[in-house]
Design a protein around this motif. Structure first.
Motif, short mmCIF file in Angstrom:
data_model
loop_
_atom_site.label_atom_id
_atom_site.label_comp_id
_atom_site.label_asym_id
_atom_site.label_seq_id
_atom_site.Cartn_x
_atom_site.Cartn_y
_atom_site.Cartn_z
N LEU A 165 -33.98 -3.85 -11.13
CA LEU A 165 -33.86 -5.07 -11.93
C LEU A 165 -33.73 -6.29 -11.02
O LEU A 165 -33.40 -6.17 -9.84
CB LEU A 165 -32.65 -4.98 -12.86
N GLY A 166 -33.96 -7.46 -11.63
CA GLY A 166 -34.00 -8.70 -10.85
C GLY A 166 -32.69 -9.08 -10.18
O GLY A 166 -32.67 -9.92 -9.28
N ASP A 167 -31.57 -8.49 -10.62
CA ASP A 167 -30.31 -8.78 -9.92
C ASP A 167 -29.83 -7.54 -9.15
O ASP A 167 -28.65 -7.37 -8.91
CB ASP A 167 -29.24 -9.29 -10.90
N GLU A 172 -41.38 -8.39 -13.99
CA GLU A 172 -41.13 -9.77 -14.41
C GLU A 172 -41.43 -9.79 -15.91
O GLU A 172 -42.58 -9.57 -16.30
CB GLU A 172 -42.07 -10.73 -13.68
N VAL A 173 -40.42 -9.99 -16.73
CA VAL A 173 -40.64 -9.82 -18.17
C VAL A 173 -40.12 -11.00 -19.00
O VAL A 173 -39.11 -11.63 -18.67
CB VAL A 173 -39.98 -8.53 -18.73
N GLU A 199 -36.49 -11.28 -20.24
CA GLU A 199 -35.49 -11.82 -19.31
C GLU A 199 -35.70 -13.32 -19.05
O GLU A 199 -34.73 -14.05 -18.91
CB GLU A 199 -35.55 -11.06 -17.98
N TYR A 244 -34.33 -15.16 -22.66
CA TYR A 244 -33.11 -14.98 -23.46
C TYR A 244 -32.24 -16.24 -23.45
O TYR A 244 -31.41 -16.42 -24.35
CB TYR A 244 -32.31 -13.71 -23.07
N HIS A 301 -33.79 -20.85 -18.61
CA HIS A 301 -33.22 -20.80 -17.26
C HIS A 301 -33.67 -22.01 -16.45
O HIS A 301 -34.74 -22.58 -16.68
CB HIS A 301 -33.73 -19.57 -16.51
N LYS A 352 -33.79 -20.83 -10.61
CA LYS A 352 -33.24 -19.48 -10.84
C LYS A 352 -34.39 -18.49 -11.05
O LYS A 352 -34.42 -17.42 -10.42
CB LYS A 352 -32.32 -19.52 -12.06
N VAL A 353 -35.36 -18.85 -11.88
CA VAL A 353 -36.49 -17.95 -12.13
C VAL A 353 -37.26 -17.74 -10.82
O VAL A 353 -37.58 -16.60 -10.45
CB VAL A 353 -37.42 -18.51 -13.23
N ILE A 397 -35.24 -15.55 -8.32
CA ILE A 397 -35.23 -14.13 -8.68
C ILE A 397 -36.61 -13.50 -8.46
O ILE A 397 -36.73 -12.43 -7.86
CB ILE A 397 -34.75 -13.95 -10.13
N MET A 417 -37.53 -10.61 -5.93
CA MET A 417 -38.10 -9.32 -6.38
C MET A 417 -39.39 -9.02 -5.62
O MET A 417 -39.61 -7.90 -5.15
CB MET A 417 -38.40 -9.39 -7.89
N GLU A 426 -25.41 -6.35 -17.19
CA GLU A 426 -25.30 -7.02 -18.49
C GLU A 426 -25.22 -6.02 -19.62
O GLU A 426 -25.99 -5.05 -19.67
CB GLU A 426 -26.51 -7.91 -18.73
N VAL A 429 -28.59 -5.43 -21.48
CA VAL A 429 -29.55 -4.57 -20.78
C VAL A 429 -29.03 -3.13 -20.74
O VAL A 429 -29.79 -2.17 -20.87
CB VAL A 429 -29.82 -5.13 -19.36
N PHE A 463 -25.20 -14.94 -14.38
CA PHE A 463 -25.53 -13.68 -15.05
C PHE A 463 -24.38 -13.44 -16.01
O PHE A 463 -23.22 -13.77 -15.68
CB PHE A 463 -25.68 -12.54 -14.03
C1 DLZ Z 1 -32.45 -13.67 -14.88
C2 DLZ Z 1 -33.69 -12.85 -14.79
C3 DLZ Z 1 -34.92 -13.41 -15.09
C4 DLZ Z 1 -35.09 -14.86 -15.41
N1 DLZ Z 1 -36.05 -12.68 -15.08
C5 DLZ Z 1 -35.99 -11.37 -14.77
C6 DLZ Z 1 -37.15 -10.54 -14.81
O1 DLZ Z 1 -38.24 -10.95 -15.16
N2 DLZ Z 1 -37.01 -9.25 -14.45
C7 DLZ Z 1 -35.82 -8.72 -14.11
O2 DLZ Z 1 -35.78 -7.53 -13.77
N3 DLZ Z 1 -34.71 -9.46 -14.11
C8 DLZ Z 1 -34.76 -10.77 -14.42
N4 DLZ Z 1 -33.63 -11.52 -14.45
C9 DLZ Z 1 -32.35 -10.87 -14.15
C10 DLZ Z 1 -31.97 -10.00 -15.33
O3 DLZ Z 1 -31.57 -10.80 -16.42
C11 DLZ Z 1 -30.91 -8.99 -14.90
O4 DLZ Z 1 -31.51 -8.13 -13.99
C12 DLZ Z 1 -30.42 -8.17 -16.05
O5 DLZ Z 1 -29.78 -8.98 -16.94
C13 DLZ Z 1 -29.49 -7.04 -15.63
O6 DLZ Z 1 -28.19 -7.51 -15.36
#
Ligand code: DLZ
Ligand code: FAD
Ligand code: SF4
Length: 492
Positions: A7-9, A31-32, A35, A38, A41, A45-46, A49, A53, A104, A107, A397
């Motif tokens: 995941l992105g974090d 990259e979805v 995320e 929600y 952002h 930040k985008v 991340i 990634m 989170e 997630v 987060f």
């Molecule tokens: C914050 C964020 C954003 C903007 N985009 C992505 C994404 O496209 N793919 C991804 O894996 N994670 C993203 N993140 C961070 C996620 O919100 C974070 O990995 C989850 O909330 C798990 O804590």
């Protein structure tokens, strides 16, 4: 074949997963839209991340790992983690899915649904935090409130940080806060922030093509935010050498046009796991042992990470999902438009919100005592406050944003985390900053066209909650003052 989600974090290249190359393991980065959308952002930040990634994916490929990377513009995108996974499972005949503990709640719940695919699904440790999700809940079982100080002392002993062989604090005290927080010296120079040359231009085009809605500003070729471990270590070492010696002294200061002062700026690197909290804590402890910094600087900094960071995470997991709905004061006002532009005559807000939009960063006291304080005393709906904080900061987060914003700053949990609301009039802001010197309002005046709006809003907040605050020993004094002012106004 085993599918492992990154995941992105979870950009921790030192995770044990990556220590062995196995052609039967496929790593999936996504990259979805679920995320990116929600909340709105900050663009930095985008970009931070996604560049992070992409960098880790490339690094893993170069080491021989098998990697599938879904870009935001890919036509085969399914737009949520789970729908993408369902597709990949079929394409690669996957028999097992593994993922690291997500941070989170949202997630975490989503990924639990993977069980319905009928494959073996395994959640493993993210190998990052210094407590388990449930530790704090167990420590405070049966109690109405959580106490950071007692949690922190246990953490010092557990991790053997700044304690002697009997588990007693070095130099006789657990907390050296009183020795920190000096008045700002206007002649003092602040070292410039450590910056990186990053080329974000093609990513920015992709985000535009995908119509991802963001806020704030970005410099496409230069950033203060690291996107890999090497850069994260550079930011941290710069902090150790140039900033830590004065961190505690000016921890709460706020200075016109100074964005970062002596703060470390490692929260993003920590939260996306490019840095491990223990390596940071131990490096600062070493700086103390080697005589580079005094105990008050070292302890003040370590407390933030070993104490506050783990503490708020524990509260998040103990109190979710109901915590995200709490609204103790039943505040309903909308967020003013200037939160999205920074354009307001209230200089402290224009400075703090302006730098948040420009740099995706404000330090703790700006977040708490300027922006959060204003939202609290203005009666703004904590849902709107949360959404703004969760979007605007590079380090935001939900596990760390929510307890800090809804709990500590908005007191929407009725005092589970803080013993009193962090509300103040202009008095505090004038004491801790030089913002009032550059403002059209007068911090000393309570009434009239030049009166600082913080004063009127603060006393209104005290007045509308007088009955409840009278029972809180840390607030009752303010209620008495409010009553005295009312009496004086009536008799004059
Ligand atoms: C914050 C964020 C954003 C903007 N985009 C992505 C994404 O496209 N793919 C991804 O894996 N994670 C993203 N993140 C961070 C996620 O919100 C974070 O990995 C989850 O909330 C798990 O804590
Ligand atoms: P420094 O001032 O150098 O502190 C060092 C480290 O201590 C930080 O990097 C961070 O990891 C940790 N830390 C300090 N205070 C806290 C705290 N209260 N909770 C958790 N960790 C802490 N921090 C986030 O990481 N994400 C957030 O979304 C976030 N939202 C906040 C919202 C509000 C209303 C408030 C009052 C605070 C919030 N914080 C948040 C905590 C703090 O403001 C940031 O961690 C800090 O400003 C990050 O900058 P820095 O790395 O320069 O921190
Ligand atoms: Fe903020 Fe009031 Fe000071 Fe202006 S006078 S900077 S609005 S506290």
């Amino acid at each position: 074949m085993i599918l492992r989600l990154v995941l992105g974090d979870q950009l921790n290249e030192k995770h044990s997963w990556f220590q062995k190359v196995d052609s039967n393991v496929l790593y999936l980065f996504q990259e979805v839209r679920s995320e990116t959308d929600y909340v709105v952002h900050h663009i930095q930040k985008v970009v931070g991340i996604f560049l992070g990634m992409r960098h880790l994916a490339q690094h893993l490929k170069e080491k021989g790992h098998r990697v599938e990377y879904l870009k935001i513009t890919d036509s085969n995108q399914q737009s949520t983690f789970v729908s993408n996974i369902e597709k990949i499972v079929k394409e690669y005949s996957i028999h097992q899915i593994e993922y690291q503990e997500p941070d989170e709640f949202r997630v975490d719940e989503d990924l639990k649904s993977l069980k319905s695919l009928g494959l073996e699904v395994k959640m493993v440790s993210a190998e990052h935090f210094l407590t388990n999700r449930s530790d704090l809940k167990e420590m405070f079982v049966g109690k109405k409130t959580y106490l950071m100080e007692s949690f922190y002392r246990k953490m010092r002993v557990k991790w053997n940080v700044l304690v002697d062989e009997n588990g007693q604090p070095l130099e006789g005290k657990w907390n050296f806060d009183h020795d920190n927080r000096k008045k700002w010296d206007p002649k003092r120079a602040v070292p410039p922030p450590f910056e990186f040359a990053h080329d974000a231009r093609s990513l920015l085009e992709e985000l535009e093509l995908a119509k991802v809605k963001t806020m704030g500003q970005i410099n496409p070729s230069c950033s203060v935010w690291p996107i890999n471990r090497t850069e994260a270590l550079q930011v941290f070492h710069y902090f150790l050498e140039w900033l830590l010696p004065l961190f505690g002294d000016f921890q709460d200061s706020m200075v016109q046009n100074e964005r970062f002062l002596f703060h470390s700026r490692i929260s993003f690197a920590l939260n996306v796991k490019m840095l491990h909290p223990l390596e940071v804590i131990q490096a600062v402890e070493r700086a103390y042992q080697e005589g580079v910094v005094k105990i008050n600087q070292a302890e003040g900094f370590i407390r933030q990470i070993l104490g506050w960071r783990e503490f708020v995470r524990g509260i998040y997991w103990a109190e979710m999902p109901q915590y995200a709905k709490l609204n103790h004061f039943n505040h309903k006002n909308p967020l003013p438009d200037f939160f999205w532009t920074g354009k307001t005559d209230l200089n402290c807000l224009s400075q703090s919100i302006g730098q948040s939009l420009d740099h995706a960063y404000a330090h703790h006291i700006q977040r708490l005592m300027i922006i959060g304080n204003y939202a609290l005393i203005s009666g703004i709906d904590p849902d709107e406050v949360d959404r703004w904080y969760l979007g605007v900061y590079i380090d935001a987060f939900e596990w760390v944003e929510l307890p800090n914003t809804r709990g500590m700053s908005q007191f929407a949990d009725g005092g589970k985390l803080a013993t009193k609301p962090y509300a103040s009039s202009a008095n505090y802001i004038q004491k801790m900053s030089n913002y009032c010197q550059h403002c059209k309002y007068n911090p000393k005046e309570k009434l009239g066209p030049n009166a600082c709006p913080f004063n009127q809003k603060y006393w209104d907040f005290i007045g509308r909650n007088a009955d409840a605050f009278r029972k809180n020993p840390r607030m009752s004094m303010m209620v008495k003052l409010w009553e005295k002012q009312n009496q004086n106004n009536l008799s004059s």
